[in-house]
Design a protein around this motif. Structure first.
Motif, PDB file in Angstrom:
ATOM      1  N   LEU A  60     -28.570  -1.975 -18.214  1.00  0.00           N
ATOM      2  CA  LEU A  60     -28.774  -3.354 -17.792  1.00  0.00           C
ATOM      3  C   LEU A  60     -27.611  -3.919 -16.987  1.00  0.00           C
ATOM      4  O   LEU A  60     -27.724  -5.003 -16.415  1.00  0.00           O
ATOM      5  CB  LEU A  60     -29.007  -4.241 -19.023  1.00  0.00           C
ATOM      6  N   TYR A  61     -26.480  -3.203 -16.943  1.00  0.00           N
ATOM      7  CA  TYR A  61     -25.256  -3.743 -16.360  1.00  0.00           C
ATOM      8  C   TYR A  61     -24.759  -2.875 -15.207  1.00  0.00           C
ATOM      9  O   TYR A  61     -24.917  -1.657 -15.219  1.00  0.00           O
ATOM     10  CB  TYR A  61     -24.150  -3.829 -17.420  1.00  0.00           C
ATOM     11  N   LEU A  63     -18.695  -4.896 -16.412  1.00  0.00           N
ATOM     12  CA  LEU A  63     -18.177  -4.043 -17.488  1.00  0.00           C
ATOM     13  C   LEU A  63     -17.799  -4.868 -18.703  1.00  0.00           C
ATOM     14  O   LEU A  63     -18.114  -4.505 -19.838  1.00  0.00           O
ATOM     15  CB  LEU A  63     -16.965  -3.261 -16.983  1.00  0.00           C
ATOM     16  N   TRP A  64     -17.125  -5.986 -18.459  1.00  0.00           N
ATOM     17  CA  TRP A  64     -16.738  -6.844 -19.582  1.00  0.00           C
ATOM     18  C   TRP A  64     -17.963  -7.374 -20.324  1.00  0.00           C
ATOM     19  O   TRP A  64     -17.974  -7.428 -21.559  1.00  0.00           O
ATOM     20  CB  TRP A  64     -15.901  -8.019 -19.071  1.00  0.00           C
ATOM     21  N   ALA A  65     -18.992  -7.779 -19.580  1.00  0.00           N
ATOM     22  CA  ALA A  65     -20.212  -8.289 -20.218  1.00  0.00           C
ATOM     23  C   ALA A  65     -20.870  -7.202 -21.072  1.00  0.00           C
ATOM     24  O   ALA A  65     -21.341  -7.466 -22.187  1.00  0.00           O
ATOM     25  CB  ALA A  65     -21.184  -8.793 -19.156  1.00  0.00           C
ATOM     26  N   TYR A  66     -20.906  -5.979 -20.552  1.00  0.00           N
ATOM     27  CA  TYR A  66     -21.469  -4.844 -21.303  1.00  0.00           C
ATOM     28  C   TYR A  66     -20.656  -4.583 -22.572  1.00  0.00           C
ATOM     29  O   TYR A  66     -21.225  -4.423 -23.670  1.00  0.00           O
ATOM     30  CB  TYR A  66     -21.483  -3.606 -20.419  1.00  0.00           C
ATOM     31  N   GLU A  67     -19.343  -4.538 -22.455  1.00  0.00           N
ATOM     32  CA  GLU A  67     -18.490  -4.244 -23.610  1.00  0.00           C
ATOM     33  C   GLU A  67     -18.625  -5.314 -24.691  1.00  0.00           C
ATOM     34  O   GLU A  67     -18.567  -5.008 -25.883  1.00  0.00           O
ATOM     35  CB  GLU A  67     -17.034  -4.127 -23.160  1.00  0.00           C
ATOM     36  N   HIS A  68     -18.832  -6.556 -24.257  1.00  0.00           N
ATOM     37  CA  HIS A  68     -19.005  -7.626 -25.239  1.00  0.00           C
ATOM     38  C   HIS A  68     -20.280  -7.428 -26.057  1.00  0.00           C
ATOM     39  O   HIS A  68     -20.281  -7.629 -27.280  1.00  0.00           O
ATOM     40  CB  HIS A  68     -19.044  -8.985 -24.548  1.00  0.00           C
ATOM     41  N   GLU A  69     -21.368  -7.029 -25.396  1.00  0.00           N
ATOM     42  CA  GLU A  69     -22.616  -6.816 -26.126  1.00  0.00           C
ATOM     43  C   GLU A  69     -22.504  -5.626 -27.083  1.00  0.00           C
ATOM     44  O   GLU A  69     -23.108  -5.633 -28.162  1.00  0.00           O
ATOM     45  CB  GLU A  69     -23.770  -6.600 -25.146  1.00  0.00           C
ATOM     46  N   ILE A  70     -21.724  -4.626 -26.711  1.00  0.00           N
ATOM     47  CA  ILE A  70     -21.484  -3.493 -27.617  1.00  0.00           C
ATOM     48  C   ILE A  70     -20.758  -3.969 -28.868  1.00  0.00           C
ATOM     49  O   ILE A  70     -21.112  -3.587 -29.999  1.00  0.00           O
ATOM     50  CB  ILE A  70     -20.669  -2.392 -26.907  1.00  0.00           C
ATOM     51  N   LYS A  71     -19.744  -4.815 -28.695  1.00  0.00           N
ATOM     52  CA  LYS A  71     -19.021  -5.362 -29.842  1.00  0.00           C
ATOM     53  C   LYS A  71     -19.949  -6.198 -30.724  1.00  0.00           C
ATOM     54  O   LYS A  71     -19.879  -6.129 -31.949  1.00  0.00           O
ATOM     55  CB  LYS A  71     -17.845  -6.216 -29.362  1.00  0.00           C
ATOM     56  N   LYS A  72     -20.810  -6.981 -30.082  1.00  0.00           N
ATOM     57  CA  LYS A  72     -21.738  -7.812 -30.840  1.00  0.00           C
ATOM     58  C   LYS A  72     -22.702  -6.947 -31.645  1.00  0.00           C
ATOM     59  O   LYS A  72     -23.000  -7.250 -32.807  1.00  0.00           O
ATOM     60  CB  LYS A  72     -22.515  -8.736 -29.897  1.00  0.00           C
TER      61      LYS A  72
END
Length: 374
Positions: free
Chosen positions: A75-76, A84-93
């Motif tokens: 999706l990113y 990349l930052w948006a993707y990494e945030h969703e992984i953390k969530k």
């Protein structure tokens, strides 16, 4: 005569120079506008992009639910820093939500978002969208899978979609994430906490007094993007929205107390479009409620220290969240789930009947559990 001619020549030169400056500035701003177009799209494109965004949220919710990082990856545009930052945030969530469910001895069965696209603007070859998302989470306790529990979280997104490889990918996303303060859940003593939570039982709330009921009704109606669809996902327009000035959680808590029958006074007051410190400031509100005698402290401390006492909370009571020595957030208890676990409503991020600690499990967070004297 010579002086007069020279004066006229100087004036002419100055006029020409001024015109050149204006022309150059005009060309600059035109080029800036041309490179960063913010033209609104037509209705057909808006419909297409709305469906596209709903599809993205559906896929993202299923990826988080089923721990499918590969779906999130698709999706990113991770070649772009903000993507990349948006993707990494969703992984953390995703990791946090599953860590919380494991500690809680629950299983999430569904995550479903209702999307409202507020505006769409062209941005280069792509689009910037402002979105309201009202997301319902469904879960059950492992020892009682037949009983469904739900809560809703409302978020406001600014999302950039850009074309790449015949797809529209997320290159930037900003929103106030309710899980942002929860990166160290694994440091808690999970097994001991599991026993306490699993032994919880439903509680009878039929004897709540009328003032508590009115407070909860108000909290449910005006919890913004998290509210039920029939309430329109709105705050009460009679009050200022303080989100742009640091947060609206305490303003909302004060409104709830007022709806529950507490009278305004010289210290705790809202008038002429503004609230007093005790009305809008989290620390000030907590101190006022305790020192005025309108409420009393049940207990305060880290999560493992206050967990057992949290089962004393009633709808209309207060949970205050301390971060770095100051109260950073206020929520109001509005119900309990099938194990008697307290649920809360709040603004920023908007919450409707959400487990009281969810999103507040970072190391160093302390909780103030406060009983309100309705």
């Amino acid at each position: 005569m010579v002086i007069f001619i020279r004066t006229q020549m100087i004036k002419a030169v100055l006029v020409v120079m001024a015109l050149l400056v204006i022309l150059l500035l005009g060309m600059y701003f035109f080029s800036q506008y041309d490179n960063n177009s913010t033209v609104f799209v037509d209705d057909s494109m808006k419909e297409f992009l709305t469906l596209k965004v709903q599809d993205i949220f559906n896929k993202r919710n299923q990826a988080i639910l089923n721990k499918k990082s590969d779906i999130l990856d698709s999706l990113y545009d991770k070649s772009v820093r903000n993507g990349l930052w948006a993707y990494e945030h969703e992984i953390k969530k995703m990791k946090y939500l599953h860590s919380w469910s494991n500690r809680q001895s629950v299983d999430f069965t569904n995550i479903n978002s209702q999307i409202i696209v507020r505006s769409i603007k062209e941005k280069g070859n792509g689009y910037t969208l402002n979105i309201l998302a009202s997301t319902e989470y469904e879960y059950y306790y492992l020892d009682s899978p037949e009983i469904k529990n739900t809560f809703r979280i409302g978020t406001y997104h600014s999302l950039d979609l850009m074309p790449k490889d015949d797809k529209l990918l997320i290159t930037k996303e900003w929103y106030t994430d309710p899980f942002a303060d929860s990166l160290h859940l694994d440091e808690l003593k999970n097994e001991e906490i599991k026993k306490i939570i699993s032994s919880g039982e439903p509680r009878d709330l039929s004897s709540l007094n009328e003032r508590r009921i009115k407070a909860v009704e108000y909290a449910d109606k005006f919890c913004g993007a998290a509210s039920l669809p029939e309430h329109g996902f709105k705050y009460n327009p009679k009050y200022r929205n303080y989100n742009s000035q640091g947060g609206d959680c305490t303003n909302f808590a004060s409104q709830i107390m007022y709806a529950g029958g507490f009278k305004k006074n010289g210290t705790w007051n809202y008038s002429n479009g503004a609230g007093s410190k005790a009305w809008v400031n989290a620390q000030g509100f907590k101190d006022y409620m305790l020192y005025s005698g309108r409420a009393s402290l049940i207990t305060n401390g880290s999560y493992d220290k206050v967990l057992k006492a949290s089962y004393k909370l009633l709808p209309g009571d207060i949970v205050a969240y301390e971060k770095k020595g100051k109260i950073a957030h206020i929520s109001i208890v509005t119900g309990i789930d099938s194990k008697g676990y307290a649920l809360v409503n709040s603004h920023n991020s908007d919450r409707y009947r959400v487990p009281w600690d969810l999103g507040w499990n970072d190391k160093g967070i302390k909780f103030w559990l406060i009983h309100v004297h309705f």
